[in-house]
Design a protein around this motif. Structure first.
Motif, PDB file in Angstrom:
ATOM      1  N   ARG A  20       0.873  -1.214  -0.018  1.00 18.27           N
ATOM      2  CA  ARG A  20       0.013  -0.025  -0.055  1.00 18.27           C
ATOM      3  C   ARG A  20       0.950   1.434   0.215  1.00 18.27           C
ATOM      4  O   ARG A  20       0.558   2.228  -0.762  1.00 18.27           O
ATOM      5  CB  ARG A  20      -0.828   0.024   1.295  1.00 18.27           C
ATOM      6  N   SER A  23       2.279   1.686  -3.402  1.00 17.94           N
ATOM      7  CA  SER A  23       1.628   1.870  -4.353  1.00 17.94           C
ATOM      8  C   SER A  23       1.441   3.612  -4.537  1.00 17.94           C
ATOM      9  O   SER A  23       1.210   4.167  -5.677  1.00 17.94           O
ATOM     10  CB  SER A  23       0.095   1.297  -4.133  1.00 17.94           C
ATOM     11  N   VAL A  26       4.590   5.061  -5.719  1.00 16.60           N
ATOM     12  CA  VAL A  26       4.769   5.136  -7.254  1.00 16.60           C
ATOM     13  C   VAL A  26       3.984   6.498  -7.832  1.00 16.60           C
ATOM     14  O   VAL A  26       4.404   7.183  -8.796  1.00 16.60           O
ATOM     15  CB  VAL A  26       4.320   3.898  -7.842  1.00 16.60           C
ATOM     16  N   GLN A  27       2.711   6.732  -7.134  1.00 12.01           N
ATOM     17  CA  GLN A  27       1.807   7.804  -7.841  1.00 12.01           C
ATOM     18  C   GLN A  27       2.426   9.094  -7.448  1.00 12.01           C
ATOM     19  O   GLN A  27       2.156  10.322  -8.007  1.00 12.01           O
ATOM     20  CB  GLN A  27       0.459   7.537  -7.030  1.00 12.01           C
ATOM     21  N   LEU A  85       7.478  -2.203  -9.808  1.00 12.08           N
ATOM     22  CA  LEU A  85       6.646  -1.506  -8.767  1.00 12.08           C
ATOM     23  C   LEU A  85       5.267  -0.613  -9.481  1.00 12.08           C
ATOM     24  O   LEU A  85       4.296  -0.654  -9.067  1.00 12.08           O
ATOM     25  CB  LEU A  85       7.447  -0.331  -7.989  1.00 12.08           C
ATOM     26  N   LYS A  86       5.684  -0.237 -10.693  1.00 11.47           N
ATOM     27  CA  LYS A  86       4.763   0.312 -11.594  1.00 11.47           C
ATOM     28  C   LYS A  86       3.520  -0.496 -11.952  1.00 11.47           C
ATOM     29  O   LYS A  86       2.323  -0.450 -12.035  1.00 11.47           O
ATOM     30  CB  LYS A  86       5.419   0.854 -12.943  1.00 11.47           C
ATOM     31  N   GLN A  89       1.377  -1.165  -8.822  1.00 15.96           N
ATOM     32  CA  GLN A  89       0.713   0.047  -8.647  1.00 15.96           C
ATOM     33  C   GLN A  89      -0.504  -0.111  -9.571  1.00 15.96           C
ATOM     34  O   GLN A  89      -1.860   0.176  -9.114  1.00 15.96           O
ATOM     35  CB  GLN A  89       1.402   1.272  -8.740  1.00 15.96           C
ATOM     36  N   SER A  92      -2.895  -2.497  -8.578  1.00 18.42           N
ATOM     37  CA  SER A  92      -3.691  -2.312  -7.284  1.00 18.42           C
ATOM     38  C   SER A  92      -5.239  -1.219  -7.613  1.00 18.42           C
ATOM     39  O   SER A  92      -5.750  -1.372  -6.711  1.00 18.42           O
ATOM     40  CB  SER A  92      -2.574  -1.778  -6.304  1.00 18.42           C
ATOM     41  N   GLN A  93      -4.902  -0.716  -8.621  1.00 18.57           N
ATOM     42  CA  GLN A  93      -5.903   0.173  -8.837  1.00 18.57           C
ATOM     43  C   GLN A  93      -7.591  -0.553  -8.990  1.00 18.57           C
ATOM     44  O   GLN A  93      -8.249   0.092  -8.901  1.00 18.57           O
ATOM     45  CB  GLN A  93      -5.807   1.091 -10.391  1.00 18.57           C
ATOM     46  N   TYR A  98      -6.828  -0.044  -2.048  1.00 20.35           N
ATOM     47  CA  TYR A  98      -5.712   0.788  -2.903  1.00 20.35           C
ATOM     48  C   TYR A  98      -6.480   1.942  -3.289  1.00 20.35           C
ATOM     49  O   TYR A  98      -6.114   3.219  -3.172  1.00 20.35           O
ATOM     50  CB  TYR A  98      -4.793   0.015  -3.934  1.00 20.35           C
ATOM     51  N   SER A 102      -5.799   6.030  -1.908  1.00 11.52           N
ATOM     52  CA  SER A 102      -5.570   6.988  -2.785  1.00 11.52           C
ATOM     53  C   SER A 102      -6.606   8.094  -2.570  1.00 11.52           C
ATOM     54  O   SER A 102      -6.156   9.210  -2.676  1.00 11.52           O
ATOM     55  CB  SER A 102      -5.657   6.532  -4.285  1.00 11.52           C
TER      56      SER A 102
END
Length: 127
Positions: A20, A23, A26-27, A85-86, A89, A92-93, A98, A102
């Protein structure tokens, strides 16, 4: 920084809280412990423990700014690790936990201002 092995990297990822955190990182290029605590809805000691594991594995890098510690993906992270990692992420959307993290992080932009204001007043900037 020594070369990150696949085993060390995947062991660092082997926890939902750490996934988490990653994620979100990464954003966003950098997040404060206070932001991660609010976004994940978890206690600061738990967040800090998981951040330490990621830092020790050289997945994250930290910097202290006043009272706050800010984290980012390690700038020397291997391209394969960054790509993984990308992809994590992106995957996870579709998961509710997750998505909730966000949304909470987007809703707490005021905390970023508080972290910055506190740091500036400690260093004699601002106010």
């Amino acid at each position: 920084m020594t070369s990150l092995s696949l085993e060390v990297f995947t062991k660092a990822l082997a926890d939902q809280t750490r996934l988490r955190i990653l994620s979100l990182l990464v954003q966003y290029p950098e997040l404060c412990v206070c932001e991660l605590t609010e976004a994940l809805g978890l206690a600061q000691p738990k967040i800090s423990r998981h951040l330490a594991i990621l830092r020790e594995a050289s997945v994250l890098q930290d910097r202290k700014l006043g009272l706050w510690v800010h984290y980012q993906l390690h700038p020397q992270l291997s391209p394969w690790a960054q790509a993984m990692l990308k992809q994590l992420q992106l995957a996870s959307q579709n998961e509710a936990i997750y998505q909730k993290d966000s949304r909470r992080l987007q809703a707490i932009t005021r905390i970023k201002m508080l972290c910055s204001e506190s740091s500036m007043s400690l260093t004699g900037q601002g106010s």
